[in-house]
Write a protein that holds these residues in place. Structure first.
Motif, PDB file in Angstrom:
ATOM      1  N   GLY A   2     -18.538 -20.947   7.616  1.00 26.24           N
ATOM      2  CA  GLY A   2     -17.513 -20.317   7.329  1.00 26.24           C
ATOM      3  C   GLY A   2     -17.351 -18.832   7.650  1.00 26.24           C
ATOM      4  O   GLY A   2     -18.412 -18.287   7.884  1.00 26.24           O
ATOM      5  N   PHE A   3     -15.994 -18.180   7.693  1.00 24.15           N
ATOM      6  CA  PHE A   3     -16.068 -16.931   7.834  1.00 24.15           C
ATOM      7  C   PHE A   3     -15.052 -16.323   6.828  1.00 24.15           C
ATOM      8  O   PHE A   3     -13.929 -16.842   6.585  1.00 24.15           O
ATOM      9  N   LEU A   4     -15.301 -15.138   6.439  1.00 24.13           N
ATOM     10  CA  LEU A   4     -14.422 -14.094   5.588  1.00 24.13           C
ATOM     11  C   LEU A   4     -13.686 -13.339   6.536  1.00 24.13           C
ATOM     12  O   LEU A   4     -14.681 -12.708   7.614  1.00 24.13           O
ATOM     13  N   SER A   5     -12.337 -13.137   7.001  1.00 21.78           N
ATOM     14  CA  SER A   5     -11.842 -12.180   7.775  1.00 21.78           C
ATOM     15  C   SER A   5     -10.833 -11.471   6.964  1.00 21.78           C
ATOM     16  O   SER A   5     -10.141 -11.797   6.087  1.00 21.78           O
ATOM     17  N   GLY A  42       2.549  -7.638  11.681  1.00 21.00           N
ATOM     18  CA  GLY A  42       1.395  -7.132  12.794  1.00 21.00           C
ATOM     19  C   GLY A  42       2.004  -5.930  13.717  1.00 21.00           C
ATOM     20  O   GLY A  42       3.180  -5.497  13.286  1.00 21.00           O
ATOM     21  N   PRO A  43       1.308  -6.101  14.531  1.00 19.81           N
ATOM     22  CA  PRO A  43       0.218  -6.501  15.095  1.00 19.81           C
ATOM     23  C   PRO A  43      -1.116  -6.307  14.173  1.00 19.81           C
ATOM     24  O   PRO A  43      -1.051  -5.328  13.436  1.00 19.81           O
ATOM     25  N   TRP A  44      -1.987  -7.112  13.981  1.00 11.29           N
ATOM     26  CA  TRP A  44      -3.240  -7.192  13.364  1.00 11.29           C
ATOM     27  C   TRP A  44      -4.407  -6.952  14.139  1.00 11.29           C
ATOM     28  O   TRP A  44      -4.452  -7.411  15.199  1.00 11.29           O
ATOM     29  N   ARG A  45      -5.384  -6.264  13.466  1.00  8.13           N
ATOM     30  CA  ARG A  45      -6.702  -5.926  14.039  1.00  8.13           C
ATOM     31  C   ARG A  45      -7.689  -6.294  13.013  1.00  8.13           C
ATOM     32  O   ARG A  45      -7.611  -6.048  11.814  1.00  8.13           O
ATOM     33  N   LEU A  46      -8.558  -7.074  13.401  1.00  5.58           N
ATOM     34  CA  LEU A  46      -9.697  -7.530  12.547  1.00  5.58           C
ATOM     35  C   LEU A  46     -10.678  -6.240  12.143  1.00  5.58           C
ATOM     36  O   LEU A  46     -11.216  -5.586  13.031  1.00  5.58           O
ATOM     37  N   VAL A  47     -10.575  -5.905  10.950  1.00  7.01           N
ATOM     38  CA  VAL A  47     -11.507  -4.722  10.588  1.00  7.01           C
ATOM     39  C   VAL A  47     -12.781  -5.046   9.751  1.00  7.01           C
ATOM     40  O   VAL A  47     -13.573  -4.352   9.465  1.00  7.01           O
ATOM     41  N   TYR A  48     -12.772  -6.230   9.447  1.00  5.06           N
ATOM     42  CA  TYR A  48     -14.079  -6.635   8.595  1.00  5.06           C
ATOM     43  C   TYR A  48     -14.304  -8.280   8.710  1.00  5.06           C
ATOM     44  O   TYR A  48     -13.243  -8.963   8.676  1.00  5.06           O
ATOM     45  N   GLN A  49     -15.556  -8.645   8.673  1.00  3.42           N
ATOM     46  CA  GLN A  49     -15.605 -10.083   8.891  1.00  3.42           C
ATOM     47  C   GLN A  49     -17.062 -10.524   8.358  1.00  3.42           C
ATOM     48  O   GLN A  49     -18.065  -9.411   8.257  1.00  3.42           O
TER      49      GLN A  49
END
Length: 83
Positions: A2-5, A42-49
């Protein structure tokens, strides 16, 4: 697995905390405005996972962070991975 995003809106600067078993699909849904809580923001940018061994652990981590109810703490978490 699983992933936390944590993606961040490039227009408002707000964070969205979520969990998924397919990170690529999850981010695609945000970009296509498929996810109601992020639609039109958005737009959305992944900053942490974070990768976690199971979806249950990813969901627990998501809920833990959501309970913080503090953008400052989320920002500190995101910044901790940049250094």
């Amino acid at each position: 697995m699983g992933f936390l995003s944590i993606p961040r809106s490039q227009t408002s600067g707000r964070f969205y905390i979520g969990s998924t078993d397919n990170l690529e699909r999850h981010l695609s849904e945000h970009h296509r405005n498929h996810t109601p809580p992020t639609r039109g923001r958005g737009p959305w940018r992944l900053v942490y996972q974070e990768a976690l061994p199971t979806m249950l652990e990813a969901r627990r981590r998501e809920l833990e962070i959501k309970r913080w109810k503090s953008a400052k703490l989320v920002r500190e978490l995101v910044d901790s991975r940049k250094g």
